[in-house]
Design a protein around this motif. Sequence first.
Motif, PDB file in Angstrom:
ATOM      1  N   ALA A 135       0.826  -1.211   0.000  1.00 23.98           N
ATOM      2  CA  ALA A 135       0.000   0.000   0.000  1.00 23.98           C
ATOM      3  C   ALA A 135       0.861   1.263   0.000  1.00 23.98           C
ATOM      4  N   LEU A 136       2.087   1.147   0.505  1.00 20.45           N
ATOM      5  CA  LEU A 136       2.997   2.297   0.547  1.00 20.45           C
ATOM      6  C   LEU A 136       3.873   2.387  -0.695  1.00 20.45           C
ATOM      7  N   GLY A 137       3.660   1.469  -1.641  1.00 19.73           N
ATOM      8  CA  GLY A 137       4.397   1.520  -2.893  1.00 19.73           C
ATOM      9  C   GLY A 137       5.651   0.678  -2.950  1.00 19.73           C
ATOM     10  N   TYR A 138       5.908  -0.116  -1.916  1.00 14.51           N
ATOM     11  CA  TYR A 138       7.066  -1.010  -1.940  1.00 14.51           C
ATOM     12  C   TYR A 138       6.863  -2.096  -3.002  1.00 14.51           C
ATOM     13  N   ARG A 139       7.964  -2.521  -3.634  1.00  9.82           N
ATOM     14  CA  ARG A 139       7.889  -3.534  -4.685  1.00  9.82           C
ATOM     15  C   ARG A 139       8.393  -4.868  -4.150  1.00  9.82           C
ATOM     16  N   PRO A 140       7.596  -5.923  -4.259  1.00  5.48           N
ATOM     17  CA  PRO A 140       8.022  -7.233  -3.723  1.00  5.48           C
ATOM     18  C   PRO A 140       9.079  -7.882  -4.610  1.00  5.48           C
ATOM     19  N   VAL A 141      10.095  -8.516  -3.980  1.00 10.12           N
ATOM     20  CA  VAL A 141      11.128  -9.224  -4.732  1.00 10.12           C
ATOM     21  C   VAL A 141      11.425 -10.598  -4.139  1.00 10.12           C
ATOM     22  N   GLY A 142      11.073 -10.818  -2.887  1.00  5.91           N
ATOM     23  CA  GLY A 142      11.411 -12.073  -2.228  1.00  5.91           C
ATOM     24  C   GLY A 142      10.551 -13.224  -2.693  1.00  5.91           C
ATOM     25  N   LYS A 143      11.161 -14.388  -2.876  1.00  5.04           N
ATOM     26  CA  LYS A 143      10.413 -15.590  -3.250  1.00  5.04           C
ATOM     27  C   LYS A 143      10.143 -16.462  -2.027  1.00  5.04           C
ATOM     28  N   ASP A 144      11.209 -16.662  -1.206  1.00  2.00           N
ATOM     29  CA  ASP A 144      11.061 -17.544  -0.051  1.00  2.00           C
ATOM     30  C   ASP A 144      10.474 -16.837   1.154  1.00  2.00           C
ATOM     31  N   PHE A 145      10.665 -15.530   1.256  1.00  3.02           N
ATOM     32  CA  PHE A 145      10.125 -14.765   2.366  1.00  3.02           C
ATOM     33  C   PHE A 145       9.922 -13.326   1.896  1.00  3.02           C
ATOM     34  N   PRO A 146       9.098 -12.557   2.613  1.00  2.13           N
ATOM     35  CA  PRO A 146       8.713 -11.221   2.127  1.00  2.13           C
ATOM     36  C   PRO A 146       9.854 -10.200   2.181  1.00  2.13           C
ATOM     37  N   VAL A 147      10.382  -9.861   1.012  1.00  2.87           N
ATOM     38  CA  VAL A 147      11.384  -8.808   0.877  1.00  2.87           C
ATOM     39  C   VAL A 147      10.856  -7.813  -0.142  1.00  2.87           C
ATOM     40  N   PHE A 148      11.040  -6.533   0.156  1.00  2.00           N
ATOM     41  CA  PHE A 148      10.500  -5.483  -0.690  1.00  2.00           C
ATOM     42  C   PHE A 148      11.573  -4.427  -0.956  1.00  2.00           C
ATOM     43  N   LEU A 149      11.411  -3.721  -2.082  1.00  2.00           N
ATOM     44  CA  LEU A 149      12.293  -2.613  -2.403  1.00  2.00           C
ATOM     45  C   LEU A 149      11.573  -1.303  -2.120  1.00  2.00           C
ATOM     46  N   HIS A 150      12.271  -0.388  -1.462  1.00  2.00           N
ATOM     47  CA  HIS A 150      11.695   0.912  -1.133  1.00  2.00           C
ATOM     48  C   HIS A 150      11.320   1.641  -2.424  1.00  2.00           C
ATOM     49  N   PRO A 151      10.161   2.293  -2.477  1.00  2.00           N
ATOM     50  CA  PRO A 151       9.706   2.918  -3.726  1.00  2.00           C
ATOM     51  C   PRO A 151      10.610   4.038  -4.232  1.00  2.00           C
ATOM     52  N   HIS A 152      11.400   4.650  -3.350  1.00  2.00           N
ATOM     53  CA  HIS A 152      12.253   5.765  -3.781  1.00  2.00           C
ATOM     54  C   HIS A 152      13.738   5.410  -3.772  1.00  2.00           C
ATOM     55  N   THR A 153      14.209   4.774  -2.714  1.00  2.00           N
ATOM     56  CA  THR A 153      15.648   4.480  -2.600  1.00  2.00           C
ATOM     57  C   THR A 153      16.035   3.163  -3.257  1.00  2.00           C
ATOM     58  N   GLY A 154      15.080   2.236  -3.408  1.00  2.00           N
ATOM     59  CA  GLY A 154      15.376   0.922  -3.950  1.00  2.00           C
ATOM     60  C   GLY A 154      16.059   0.007  -2.965  1.00  2.00           C
ATOM     61  N   GLU A 155      16.238   0.443  -1.715  1.00  2.00           N
ATOM     62  CA  GLU A 155      16.906  -0.379  -0.706  1.00  2.00           C
ATOM     63  C   GLU A 155      15.993  -1.494  -0.214  1.00  2.00           C
ATOM     64  N   GLU A 156      16.607  -2.625   0.158  1.00  2.00           N
ATOM     65  CA  GLU A 156      15.834  -3.783   0.583  1.00  2.00           C
ATOM     66  C   GLU A 156      15.222  -3.584   1.964  1.00  2.00           C
ATOM     67  N   HIS A 157      13.965  -3.962   2.075  1.00  2.00           N
ATOM     68  CA  HIS A 157      13.250  -3.967   3.343  1.00  2.00           C
ATOM     69  C   HIS A 157      12.602  -5.338   3.500  1.00  2.00           C
ATOM     70  N   ALA A 158      12.977  -6.058   4.543  1.00  2.00           N
ATOM     71  CA  ALA A 158      12.412  -7.389   4.787  1.00  2.00           C
ATOM     72  C   ALA A 158      11.542  -7.352   6.026  1.00  2.00           C
ATOM     73  N   LEU A 159      10.407  -8.031   5.952  1.00  2.00           N
ATOM     74  CA  LEU A 159       9.571  -8.143   7.141  1.00  2.00           C
ATOM     75  C   LEU A 159      10.297  -8.954   8.206  1.00  2.00           C
ATOM     76  N   ALA A 160      10.172  -8.536   9.446  1.00  2.00           N
ATOM     77  CA  ALA A 160      10.763  -9.305  10.547  1.00  2.00           C
ATOM     78  C   ALA A 160      10.243 -10.729  10.484  1.00  2.00           C
ATOM     79  N   ARG A 161      11.149 -11.687  10.692  1.00  2.00           N
ATOM     80  CA  ARG A 161      10.722 -13.075  10.551  1.00  2.00           C
ATOM     81  C   ARG A 161      11.517 -13.986  11.486  1.00  2.00           C
TER      82      ARG A 161
END
Length: 409
Positions: free
Chosen positions: A36-62
């Motif tokens: 909803a905040l515009g992050y782009r999903p990239v993770g296959k095995d677990f939820p990893v997203f790219l920040h919509p502006h910086t492109g830096e990886e953001h992973a959900l705590a797991r």
Amino acid sequence: MDIYLVGGAVRDKLLGRPVTDHDHVVVGATPDDLLALGYRPVGKDFPVFLHPHTGEEHALARTERKTGRGYHGFLFQADPTITLEQDLARRDLTINAIAQDEHGALTDPYQGMRDIEARVLRHVSPAFVEDPVRVLRVARFAARFAPLGFTVADETMALMQQMVRDGEVDHLVPERVWAETRKALGEAQPSAFVRVLRECGALAVLFPELDALYGVPQRAEFHPEVDTGVHLEMVLDAAARIAPGNDLVGFCALLHDLGKALTPADELPHHAGHEHRGFAPLRALVERLKVPVEYAALAEQVCREHLNAHRAFELKPATVLKLFAGLDALRRPERLDVFLAACEADKRGRLGHENDAYPQADYLRQARASAAAVSATTFVTQGLSGPAIGKAMEAARIEAIAALKTEHT
């Protein structure tokens, strides 16, 4: 939702090292929240997203739970109830389990800052044993941080030895072994990678061709360090000094002397013909680890020709040209640079010879330039055609190298 900078970025800041990658962990969020905040999903095995502006990886705590052998055998759980401390607990080393919030405050539940100060590589929890890749990662971090005085904690080494005994390392896939090895060969002190793997027993499992070098003697007048395994370590570190960060040079250095482990016992400490004996173990290693073609090809050329490089001033001009042909150096001079860096590392990777000059490198570069300056145009103008042009060019190149050799003698 809270976002923390984690892992290598925090560690390297504390060490005063350049920070290249910024990884983040997101606590108290769901995938839908990030989408909803515009992050782009990239993770296959677990939820990893790219920040919509910086492109830096953001992973959900797991959290993760071991379900089978190898590094694929894990079940991940990522939901808003997972705490930062739980997420950090699944990381490999304490120095990689520190988090920083947006205000710069640090969360360090596993005493990573203490271990940074003490220069210790220590596992976070007993769950370390569940992932065999961590054996390679610890060895790689040792190669990176050994110049800063880091060593592996005794209890961590004991766990790694247990993992080897339990057969966990046997389940590492070739691609992952190669990826970690390649990174280690680009570090500041690659010898630490080999030493750590040997101490825990993984070298004999993953690189038996290298492990076999230890205890093999060499002639003390040429190799004051005597032990071929020690020579290997010295060559690796010399390569890192000569060509910093160049893992291709490092790989050539790693495999240059494999044939010495196959020298018949009654010939020791002499190693006549070791370069040719090295082909079989070299080819076995590169095939097993699925090493890229360029790495395998150049490593074999260094194995085959490093003694000729050392004897460069004694070689016939035709032999020098043949050396260039094997490297395809006339068309690709960068291959000669890799070759010469590895050969120089071999010459300087000896006790008391770390700062020796290596004039052979300049001579061979000049010889290549002289040979490459020979143009087909000259012979076309003379009326030659077809194979005759090739023969004339070869003769002219040999003559050019001979003229240069005269200048150096």
